[in-house]
Scaffold this motif. Structure first.
Motif, PDB file in Angstrom:
ATOM      1  N   GLU A 140     -63.325  17.905 -51.832  1.00 27.58           N
ATOM      2  CA  GLU A 140     -63.041  17.502 -50.444  1.00 27.58           C
ATOM      3  C   GLU A 140     -61.661  16.867 -50.324  1.00 27.58           C
ATOM      4  O   GLU A 140     -61.474  15.870 -49.627  1.00 27.58           O
ATOM      5  N   THR A 141     -60.702  17.468 -51.027  1.00 25.25           N
ATOM      6  CA  THR A 141     -59.329  17.006 -50.916  1.00 25.25           C
ATOM      7  C   THR A 141     -58.417  18.221 -51.063  1.00 25.25           C
ATOM      8  O   THR A 141     -58.846  19.286 -51.499  1.00 25.25           O
ATOM      9  N   GLY A 142     -57.142  18.032 -50.660  1.00 20.58           N
ATOM     10  CA  GLY A 142     -56.218  19.155 -50.758  1.00 20.58           C
ATOM     11  C   GLY A 142     -55.858  19.448 -52.205  1.00 20.58           C
ATOM     12  O   GLY A 142     -55.619  18.529 -52.993  1.00 20.58           O
ATOM     13  N   ILE A 170     -53.278  18.985 -46.480  1.00 18.17           N
ATOM     14  CA  ILE A 170     -53.529  20.192 -47.262  1.00 18.17           C
ATOM     15  C   ILE A 170     -52.193  20.844 -47.585  1.00 18.17           C
ATOM     16  O   ILE A 170     -51.407  21.114 -46.688  1.00 18.17           O
ATOM     17  N   ARG A 174     -67.175  38.843 -40.015  1.00 20.69           N
ATOM     18  CA  ARG A 174     -65.921  38.933 -39.307  1.00 20.69           C
ATOM     19  C   ARG A 174     -64.939  39.563 -40.256  1.00 20.69           C
ATOM     20  O   ARG A 174     -65.006  39.284 -41.444  1.00 20.69           O
ATOM     21  N   THR A 197     -60.650  30.440 -51.547  1.00 27.45           N
ATOM     22  CA  THR A 197     -60.803  29.008 -51.875  1.00 27.45           C
ATOM     23  C   THR A 197     -61.424  28.841 -53.266  1.00 27.45           C
ATOM     24  O   THR A 197     -61.088  27.910 -53.995  1.00 27.45           O
ATOM     25  N   ARG A 243     -49.805  23.797 -48.245  1.00 28.17           N
ATOM     26  CA  ARG A 243     -49.852  25.222 -47.879  1.00 28.17           C
ATOM     27  C   ARG A 243     -48.650  25.913 -48.510  1.00 28.17           C
ATOM     28  O   ARG A 243     -47.635  25.275 -48.796  1.00 28.17           O
ATOM     29  N   SER A 258     -69.716  30.702 -42.675  1.00 26.69           N
ATOM     30  CA  SER A 258     -68.727  29.645 -42.826  1.00 26.69           C
ATOM     31  C   SER A 258     -68.126  29.739 -44.214  1.00 26.69           C
ATOM     32  O   SER A 258     -68.842  29.934 -45.203  1.00 26.69           O
ATOM     33  N   VAL A 259     -66.817  29.644 -44.307  1.00 26.92           N
ATOM     34  CA  VAL A 259     -66.140  29.720 -45.606  1.00 26.92           C
ATOM     35  C   VAL A 259     -66.652  28.612 -46.532  1.00 26.92           C
ATOM     36  O   VAL A 259     -66.912  28.849 -47.715  1.00 26.92           O
ATOM     37  N   LEU A 260     -66.820  27.408 -45.966  1.00 22.76           N
ATOM     38  CA  LEU A 260     -67.262  26.287 -46.809  1.00 22.76           C
ATOM     39  C   LEU A 260     -68.673  26.516 -47.335  1.00 22.76           C
ATOM     40  O   LEU A 260     -68.958  26.245 -48.506  1.00 22.76           O
ATOM     41  N   GLN A 277     -65.334  36.368 -43.504  1.00 25.12           N
ATOM     42  CA  GLN A 277     -66.401  35.379 -43.582  1.00 25.12           C
ATOM     43  C   GLN A 277     -67.610  35.901 -42.808  1.00 25.12           C
ATOM     44  O   GLN A 277     -67.480  36.748 -41.936  1.00 25.12           O
ATOM     45  N   ASN A 289     -55.074  24.750 -50.379  1.00 25.61           N
ATOM     46  CA  ASN A 289     -56.155  24.700 -49.403  1.00 25.61           C
ATOM     47  C   ASN A 289     -56.945  23.432 -49.673  1.00 25.61           C
ATOM     48  O   ASN A 289     -56.580  22.625 -50.529  1.00 25.61           O
ATOM     49  N   LEU A 290     -58.038  23.285 -48.955  1.00 25.55           N
ATOM     50  CA  LEU A 290     -58.976  22.226 -49.281  1.00 25.55           C
ATOM     51  C   LEU A 290     -59.809  22.674 -50.476  1.00 25.55           C
ATOM     52  O   LEU A 290     -60.227  23.823 -50.531  1.00 25.55           O
TER      53      LEU A 290
END
Lengths: 350, 126
Positions: free
Chosen positions: A309-311, A282, A16, A219, A284, A31-33, A28, A303-304
């Protein structure tokens, strides 16, 4: 809108796209993660053809680099790379960049995509300097991750050392490489002609390297605490405020030096600070921050952290605050607790 | 993109399922989750909260941006899907089923005439 010569390959991989500084680039694939975690645990590649790059050469090249840039090229030698910045008279960051030193009077300078023309013109104005645009006739691929060095060996048969340059022949083309990147992981960046680049990309896919977009690149750089020009640094911020003093050498004369000397003597009024949130939310860009010791500021990137797994975020806080200080970020009307921490955020501390 | 036939939709990419006893269940559509990308936090309302029509009731954070979900009708929150607070990725993997967000007991008649059916919503996202 510019398109990478590798565009069709990305399409066939299900990418995309996003408009980034006038370039339509993959944001991406899946998935970004997932892409983020692939780069932290194995390896990923990014098309970074949008990055600025030009060759600087001539008898005046070294003098120009020393005059225009706040890091000192004399700290390194041919075959090495250096992170550095070009400042205005007030010490504000016109751009940050990596310089690759090929041989005595030949350098590649890699500014941000948006600043390519401006930075190239500033060098072209210096005496004894020739500049040659590399951006529109080459492609650039970043190969990153703990397994990236193995992939360099198995696919290319050579790998650049950390912050070193290297060249290799690859299927009839030439790869110009440096052991640099923007993820906090091992690996390097590769510049070559479009046809060779396409073949290399296919080989990386066959090798099982994960295609990654600019979403994961952002990220990853944030989790590693790497600043983004236009978000965390710009002409209104100085390297010392941004915590980039490691790339400043006050031992030589350069544009903007006076302000940095004053700041290093009297201290900075605000400092770019790493934040790790313990509450849900999160940070921003643009969100307000307050620290328990009375500092106030604004988030510039957040971001995350997919690993914690936290902001997580970066924020200018004034006056500067210490590591470990409690902070709060206003996430849409709700103050979320966190702590001042030094990036990289995902590395275990002990 | 999946657009199940039995649901109602809003132009803000929410789906609404009519249940018995004037209750509805809501969530975001397949299209919405795809646009948001990886969902990393879901902030759900408290059960028993009274909500007015178009009140902000759920915030969905992705690596890209923040999505907001509004109450399609006035009423009371009677249940929330705690599973998505624990595993936000359910909103991506199963937007119409395991990724549901909240259940509302609607005050008065449920008037679906302002909502889109599957065909209408499908046209909107084409």
């Amino acid at each position: 809108m510019n398109r990478s010569p590798l565009h069709q390959t990305h399409e066939s991989l299900g990418a995309r796209f996003v408009d980034f500084g006038g370039w339509e680039m993959p944001v991406q694939y899946d998935s970004v993660l997932a892409e983020h975690k692939a780069v932290r645990t194995s390896s990923g590649f990014f098309d970074v053809t949008h990055l600025g790059r030009f060759e600087l050469s001539g008898t005046g090249a070294v003098s120009a680099l020393r005059h225009l840039l706040c890091n000192d090229i004399d700290r390194i030698e041919p075959g090495r790379c250096q992170y550095t910045m070009i400042l205005n008279e007030n010490g504000g960051i016109i751009d940050d960049m990596i310089v690759w030193w090929w041989d005595s009077e030949t350098f590649w300078v890699l500014p941000n995509a948006a600043n390519q023309d401006r930075v190239m013109a500033m060098f072209a104005d210096q005496p004894g300097c020739d500049v040659q645009d590399l951006q529109m006739r080459t492609v650039m691929i970043a190969l990153q991750g703990p397994q990236a060095p193995d992939v360099f060996e198995s696919v290319i048969g050579a790998k650049p050392g950390r912050f070193r340059t290297a060249t290799a022949e690859y299927e009839g083309g030439v790869l110009s490489m440096a052991g640099t990147g923007y993820t906090g992981e091992a690996g390097g960046e590769i510049c070559t002609d479009p046809d060779t680049g396409r073949r290399l990309l296919q080989a990386l896919v066959r090798e099982g390297v994960t295609p990654c977009g600019l979403g994961a690149r952002d990220t990853l750089r944030l989790e590693s605490g790497l600043t983004l020009w236009g978000n965390d640094i710009d002409e209104t911020t100085t390297p010392l405020e941004a915590g980039l003093g490691f790339a400043v050498s006050l031992d030589h004369d350069f544009i903007g030096r006076d302000r940095l000397v004053a700041q290093s003597e009297h201290g900075v009024e605000r400092k770019l600070t790493g934040l790790v949130l313990s509450g849900r939310g999160i940070p921003r860009s643009g969100y307000d921050v307050r620290s328990d010791d009375g500092g106030v500021g604004t988030v510039t990137s957040g971001n995350l952290s997919p690993i914690l797994e936290t902001g997580v975020g970066l924020a200018y806080i004034s006056p500067p605050t210490d590591l470990g200080t409690g902070v709060e970020v206003e996430v849409r009307g709700r103050w979320v607790r966190g702590t001042v921490e030094d990036p990289p955020f995902h590395k275990e501390r002990g | 993109m999946q657009v199940p036939e039995h649901l109602h939709y809003t132009e803000e990419h929410e789906w609404i399922e009519q249940l018995e006893d004037s209750r509805i269940r809501i969530g975001i559509t397949d299209y919405a989750q795809d646009q948001l990308g990886d969902v990393v936090y879901v902030e759900l309302p408290e059960v028993d909260t009274e909500v007015a029509k178009e009140d902000l009731i759920v915030e969905i954070e992705s690596t890209k941006s923040v999505g907001e979900v509004y109450a399609p009708f006035a009423g009371k929150i009677v249940a929330v899907n705690d599973a998505v607070a624990e595993s936000p990725e359910l909103v991506n993997s199963s937007p119409y089923d395991e990724g549901w967000l909240a259940m509302i007991e609607v005050e008065g008649e449920i008037d679906t005439s302002d909502l889109l059916d599957a065909g209408g919503y499908g046209n909107l996202t084409e």
